[in-house]
Motif scaffolding. Structure first.
Motif, PDB file in Angstrom:
ATOM      1  N   GLU A   1       0.829  -1.360  -0.123  1.00 50.21           N
ATOM      2  CA  GLU A   1       0.008   0.035  -0.084  1.00 50.21           C
ATOM      3  C   GLU A   1       1.086   1.165   0.105  1.00 50.21           C
ATOM      4  O   GLU A   1       2.078   1.246   0.388  1.00 50.21           O
ATOM      5  N   SER A   2       0.393   2.240  -0.523  1.00 47.86           N
ATOM      6  CA  SER A   2       0.974   3.533  -0.642  1.00 47.86           C
ATOM      7  C   SER A   2       1.337   4.243   0.728  1.00 47.86           C
ATOM      8  O   SER A   2       0.439   4.046   1.604  1.00 47.86           O
ATOM      9  N   LEU A   3       2.655   4.710   1.018  1.00 43.20           N
ATOM     10  CA  LEU A   3       2.825   5.392   2.229  1.00 43.20           C
ATOM     11  C   LEU A   3       3.198   6.913   1.885  1.00 43.20           C
ATOM     12  O   LEU A   3       3.886   7.595   2.471  1.00 43.20           O
ATOM     13  N   ASN A   4       2.552   7.412   0.831  1.00 36.22           N
ATOM     14  CA  ASN A   4       2.690   8.816   0.311  1.00 36.22           C
ATOM     15  C   ASN A   4       2.193   9.921   1.091  1.00 36.22           C
ATOM     16  O   ASN A   4       2.397  11.026   0.795  1.00 36.22           O
ATOM     17  N   HIS A   5       1.541   9.666   2.210  1.00 36.51           N
ATOM     18  CA  HIS A   5       0.847  10.605   2.994  1.00 36.51           C
ATOM     19  C   HIS A   5       2.027  10.996   3.938  1.00 36.51           C
ATOM     20  O   HIS A   5       1.706  12.026   4.794  1.00 36.51           O
ATOM     21  N   HIS A   6       3.075   9.987   3.941  1.00 34.38           N
ATOM     22  CA  HIS A   6       4.286  10.670   4.976  1.00 34.38           C
ATOM     23  C   HIS A   6       5.245  11.464   4.196  1.00 34.38           C
ATOM     24  O   HIS A   6       5.651  11.435   3.097  1.00 34.38           O
ATOM     25  N   ARG A   7       5.881  12.604   5.146  1.00 39.81           N
ATOM     26  CA  ARG A   7       6.793  13.352   4.590  1.00 39.81           C
ATOM     27  C   ARG A   7       8.113  12.953   4.984  1.00 39.81           C
ATOM     28  O   ARG A   7       8.178  12.759   6.215  1.00 39.81           O
ATOM     29  N   ILE A   8       9.064  12.604   4.072  1.00 43.10           N
ATOM     30  CA  ILE A   8      10.510  12.094   4.452  1.00 43.10           C
ATOM     31  C   ILE A   8      11.271  13.055   4.011  1.00 43.10           C
ATOM     32  O   ILE A   8      11.264  13.349   2.921  1.00 43.10           O
ATOM     33  N   VAL A   9      12.127  13.466   4.917  1.00 39.77           N
ATOM     34  CA  VAL A   9      13.263  14.542   4.516  1.00 39.77           C
ATOM     35  C   VAL A   9      14.662  13.630   4.622  1.00 39.77           C
ATOM     36  O   VAL A   9      14.843  12.986   5.343  1.00 39.77           O
ATOM     37  N   LEU A  10      15.033  13.802   3.383  1.00 36.99           N
ATOM     38  CA  LEU A  10      16.523  13.205   3.564  1.00 36.99           C
ATOM     39  C   LEU A  10      17.721  14.171   3.282  1.00 36.99           C
ATOM     40  O   LEU A  10      17.877  14.788   2.111  1.00 36.99           O
ATOM     41  N   ALA A  11      18.617  14.306   4.267  1.00 36.55           N
ATOM     42  CA  ALA A  11      19.836  15.160   4.462  1.00 36.55           C
ATOM     43  C   ALA A  11      21.113  14.419   4.033  1.00 36.55           C
ATOM     44  O   ALA A  11      21.615  13.592   4.643  1.00 36.55           O
ATOM     45  N   GLU A  12      21.332  14.582   2.614  1.00 40.00           N
ATOM     46  CA  GLU A  12      22.304  14.024   2.049  1.00 40.00           C
ATOM     47  C   GLU A  12      23.235  14.783   0.788  1.00 40.00           C
ATOM     48  O   GLU A  12      22.343  15.182  -0.152  1.00 40.00           O
ATOM     49  N   ASP A  13      24.358  14.792   0.903  1.00 39.20           N
ATOM     50  CA  ASP A  13      25.093  15.893  -0.111  1.00 39.20           C
ATOM     51  C   ASP A  13      25.615  14.844  -1.218  1.00 39.20           C
ATOM     52  O   ASP A  13      26.263  15.676  -2.165  1.00 39.20           O
ATOM     53  N   SER A  14      25.353  13.630  -1.269  1.00 33.65           N
ATOM     54  CA  SER A  14      25.932  12.671  -2.184  1.00 33.65           C
ATOM     55  C   SER A  14      24.839  12.495  -3.413  1.00 33.65           C
ATOM     56  O   SER A  14      23.665  12.195  -2.926  1.00 33.65           O
ATOM     57  N   ASN A  15      25.121  13.169  -4.669  1.00 37.65           N
ATOM     58  CA  ASN A  15      24.162  13.142  -5.642  1.00 37.65           C
ATOM     59  C   ASN A  15      23.816  11.670  -5.714  1.00 37.65           C
ATOM     60  O   ASN A  15      22.499  11.278  -6.197  1.00 37.65           O
ATOM     61  N   LEU A  16      24.689  10.856  -6.031  1.00 33.71           N
ATOM     62  CA  LEU A  16      24.520   9.265  -5.911  1.00 33.71           C
ATOM     63  C   LEU A  16      23.538   8.803  -5.012  1.00 33.71           C
ATOM     64  O   LEU A  16      22.599   8.139  -5.383  1.00 33.71           O
ATOM     65  N   PHE A  17      23.789   8.843  -3.665  1.00 30.73           N
ATOM     66  CA  PHE A  17      23.079   8.167  -2.884  1.00 30.73           C
ATOM     67  C   PHE A  17      21.442   8.960  -2.660  1.00 30.73           C
ATOM     68  O   PHE A  17      20.793   8.326  -2.608  1.00 30.73           O
ATOM     69  N   SER A  18      21.602  10.238  -2.934  1.00 36.77           N
ATOM     70  CA  SER A  18      20.299  10.881  -2.682  1.00 36.77           C
ATOM     71  C   SER A  18      19.418  10.541  -3.937  1.00 36.77           C
ATOM     72  O   SER A  18      18.272  10.210  -3.783  1.00 36.77           O
TER      73      SER A  18
END
Length: 277
Positions: free
Chosen positions: A14-31
């Motif tokens: 099922e979709s979990l798109n109602h959750h807001r996820i913040v990703l703090a990552e300076d690597s373009n590859l991993f982000s």
């Protein structure tokens, strides 16, 4: 889209798109890899923050609070781990995703009471991170009962499980635990101390098993005793697992997850058999 976690977790899709996820990552590859994987699996659009300023803006300038943050230990503008302290101060549940790991760093992460950490040390790292995210966002569906006559021990376990987003109840002895179970049929896991007055952990387990099968509820025993036979006696009484105190945090969380995963698989198999019959 179903997701079968690396450790055995089953996610129904099922979709979990109602959750807001913040990703703090300076690597373009991993982000890019993390954003793509979370979108594929859970339909989550990740907010990517390249530096500490971006992270602060994402956390403080949105009326919809972040359900979870994923962060590297060091970010541009926060090269000494300030991002972790900031997220804790802002009461944002956080998973650390890092390629830099030493025992001192692990101890610091555990002391900060973050949700989890995932190492960037293999090709499976992104899927391991996705599993950690999925567990946190869905753990609230699992109700865990903690049984211990020590108020301190109950409080520690309750705090730890709530940090992982589980729903919890607590009982100070076996008799109360049986009453809590009657009133809460959604309880799926009981974590019980062995040494309790009147009804000890063994007797409580036997009484629970007289009314609840393995497909209904899992039981983990805990003890600080040095008696190595306790685990065998507990398992023979109907328990599913046994953990010695003091806990290693990661081991304890893995044991809880594995028991709940097993329960979900048993239920899924029973439903399939019932559908075929």
């Amino acid at each position: 889209m179903s997701f079968f976690g690396l450790s055995g977790m089953v996610y129904s899709g099922e979709s979990l798109n109602h959750h807001r996820i913040v990703l703090a990552e300076d690597s373009n590859l991993f982000s890019a890899m993390v954003s793509k994987r979370l979108k594929e699996l859970f339909d989550i659009d990740v907010i990517v923050c390249r530096d500490f300023d971006d992270l602060q803006f994402a956390i403080e300038n949105d009326s919809f609070p972040a359900a979870l943050a994923i962060t590297n230990i060091n970010l541009p503008g926060a090269e000494n781990g300030q991002a972790l302290n900031y997220l804790i101060e802002m009461s944002v549940p956080t998973v650390v995703f890092t390629g830099t790991f030493q025992e001192s760093i692990r101890a610091e992460i555990i002391a900060k009471e973050l949700v989890d950490y995932v190492l960037k040390d293999s090709v499976l790292a992104v899927d391991m991170l996705a599993e950690a995210v999925c567990r946190f966002l869905t753990n609230h569906r699992h109700h865990v009962l903690i049984v211990d006559d020590s108020p301190t021990a109950r409080a520690i376990l309750t705090t730890q499980l709530k940090r992982y987003n589980f729903k919890t109840s607590a009982a100070e002895n076996g008799a109360v635990a049986l009453e809590v179970l009657k009133k809460n049929p959604d309880i799926e896991l009981v974590i019980t101390d062995y040494n309790m007055p009147e009804i000890d952990g063994f007797e409580l387990t036997r009484r629970i098993r007289s009314g609840y099968g393995m497909h209904q509820l899992r039981i983990i025993g805990v003890s600080s005793s040095a008696d190595r036979l306790l685990s065998a006696r507990f398992l023979k009484a109907g328990g599913n697992d046994f953990v010695m105190r003091p806990f290693v945090n990661e081991e304890f969380y893995c044991r809880v997850n594995q028991n709940l995963d097993t329960l979900m698989k048993i239920r899924s198999l029973a439903e399939r058999v019932k559908a075929v019959a």
